[in-house]
Write an enzyme that holds these catalytic residues in place. Sequence first.
Site, PDB file in Angstrom:
ATOM      1  N   ALA A  60       0.827  -1.211   0.000  1.00 50.44           N
ATOM      2  CA  ALA A  60       0.000   0.000   0.000  1.00 50.44           C
ATOM      3  C   ALA A  60       0.858   1.257   0.000  1.00 50.44           C
ATOM      4  O   ALA A  60       0.541   2.237   0.659  1.00 50.44           O
ATOM      5  CB  ALA A  60      -0.947  -0.007   1.203  1.00 50.44           C
TER       6      ALA A  60
ATOM      7  N   SER B 136      11.073   7.684 -10.285  1.00 49.24           N
ATOM      8  CA  SER B 136      10.502   6.597  -9.479  1.00 49.24           C
ATOM      9  C   SER B 136       9.068   6.901  -9.054  1.00 49.24           C
ATOM     10  O   SER B 136       8.191   6.034  -9.146  1.00 49.24           O
ATOM     11  CB  SER B 136      11.367   6.311  -8.252  1.00 49.24           C
ATOM     12  OG  SER B 136      11.517   7.467  -7.463  1.00 49.24           O
TER      13      SER B 136
ATOM     14  N   ARG C 232      22.963   9.655 -11.705  1.00 49.48           N
ATOM     15  CA  ARG C 232      23.396   9.248 -10.365  1.00 49.48           C
ATOM     16  C   ARG C 232      24.575   8.282 -10.382  1.00 49.48           C
ATOM     17  O   ARG C 232      25.466   8.367  -9.534  1.00 49.48           O
ATOM     18  CB  ARG C 232      22.211   8.635  -9.614  1.00 49.48           C
ATOM     19  CG  ARG C 232      21.190   9.681  -9.208  1.00 49.48           C
ATOM     20  CD  ARG C 232      19.980   9.069  -8.541  1.00 49.48           C
ATOM     21  NE  ARG C 232      19.077  10.119  -8.073  1.00 49.48           N
ATOM     22  CZ  ARG C 232      17.891   9.885  -7.529  1.00 49.48           C
ATOM     23  NH1 ARG C 232      17.453   8.639  -7.396  1.00 49.48           N
ATOM     24  NH2 ARG C 232      17.133  10.899  -7.131  1.00 49.48           N
TER      25      ARG C 232
END
Length: 665
Positions: free
Chosen positions: A72, A459, A343
């Site tokens: 969740a 993301s 990154r």
Amino acid sequence: MALLKVAPSRLLSRALQLASRVQNCTPTVTTARRNFHFTVYGRKDTSAKVSDSISTQYPVVDHEFDAVVVGAGGAGLRAAFGLSEAGFNTACITKLFPTRSHTVAAQGGINAALGNMEDDDWRWHFYDTVKGSDWLGDQDAIHYMTEQAPASVIELENYGMPFSRTEQGKIYQRAFGGQSLKYGKGGQAHRCCCVADRTGHSLLHTLYGRSLRYDTSYFVEYFALDLLMENGECRGVIALCMEDGSIHRFRAKNTVIATGGYGRTFFSCTSAHTSTGDGTAMVTRAGLPCQDLEFVQFHPTGIYGAGCLITEGCRGEGGILINSEGERFMERYAPVAKDLASRDVVSRSMTIEIREGRGCGKDKDHVYLQLHHLPPSQLASRLPGISETAMIFAGVDVTKEPIPVLPTVHYNMGGIPTNYKGQVITHVNGEDRVVPGLYSCGEAASASVHGANRLGANSLLDLVVFGRACALSIAESCKPGEAVPSIKENAGEESVANLDKLRYANGSTRTSEIRINMQKTMQNHAAVFRTGSVLKEGCEKLSVINSSMDDIKTFDRGIVWNTDLVETLELQNLMLCALQTINGAEARKESRGAHAREDYKVRIDEYDFSKPLQGQQKKSFNEHWRKHTLSYVDKKGKVSLEYRPVIDTTLNEDCASVPPAIRSY
């Protein structure tokens, strides 16, 4: 608490009470210790019933739903309420209260080509993401995600997400690493929509608030144990209710895994202690493959000594990295992008600076992130959380002194292989095949939109785009209320047997001792830079550590809030993820994205793109490494590897595919 001492017959009586509660519950359900303000078991679950077919030691309750979502966080919530909105009777199983999910820790923002700061195009976002993936990303999935990005952000705004604003009232967008205009030729893009430096917190609470509009049945603090598989199809999930020790079998036509990453396989990481790769391990135990687990992202700026994340948004707002000589060293490694290179590039550059003696501090083992040259008003409005975090965990006042930082494990590019619709796939006889009834999204999945390296702020976009995609895919192929396939009477008995084995484990090694051995092995043998001999040694050490699981000792024999048992279950999951990660890294003899081999320093594609292609002979599939790793683990812990091709085609002619090229910033 009496469950600790009652006989099996009394436990069965308790299960009958549970089923009765399920059949007669109201919108607010009173549990042993709290009132939830949404349904825990769900008003629609009138078919729940007691079973003693797999255990007489635990209460076992069977449930039936159209769809079950495991997890969740951002992806799980978006999938769950998307399904409920479409009319599906949906359960959401989560080991944490939804707003405790790790999505809450994301700071920097969410990418979308809105064009609020300058002209932008989602195709430029597509190009940057393909390049950022080091050409290991599947371009059909990247096409889908970047094209859907603007609408997804506007949807979040309509849900009430309080984005930071420009003076004109538009959503503010900051610069982030690896983002460009005009296919890399137009300078730095400002594409990252944010809520100051607390974007994940805002996103998660916005999605949670939205989810309460729908009649989703939430099973909070239930630990998913395994998938229920029949004849190659997924027919649900078996879970442990941590509050009372009851076992629950959730039978469903569609199952969505959204359990997040497995950052806790490493000793130093930015992940929550609950990021234990539960879904990834469930898929592995079901005999299905995981994809590209060797690609682990090290975020350049974790606080030295603490590992807490310092967002890339600091550099997007104008922060710079400096070495012990006060030099802005990224100008040497990435002359164009500088501190906003991708990154993997920044993390490797920092590591080289430290190795070559230009690190900071008395041990010269970190570098500094400087922010105090920025206006205090900018720090207060755009980076309030970072200012607080730096003071708490580093004792640094960012308006006066730099933050000590070090590359830290942050994200898993690999995961459960899926297509752009969120359907879990396997690769058989050279073809991708869908696993019926099984979907995945978020960090648990590998679509693969991130390939060998994820761009910052992609993301959160991944979560909402593919959480929604799972719901849409299920709605396209199924109708609410359709018959749910049956399961064997003894389905899940292996999971219960494993639970019992761990609950009564009486070896000589604590769970915490095995876990720290695993984490330090991964940290020391599969870090920013990797070599074959070190990886091979790590594989051998990890195999021995995995064998020590047979000698594990647990102390709590109860079934109510047995955290000792839950941590041991999580360790089992982490171990499966770690084995696949380090074995996949040892086998991949090239450097690509976050996987940097010092003994194989170049990327090995079908052609050598550093030279003219004319006259070159194309390498065969077995000779190059521009392919996805598929890993399996047998019951003895032995890892086997296969490979599948990268998808280079886009969804349609609206977007041209990007051929491989030299990746520089």
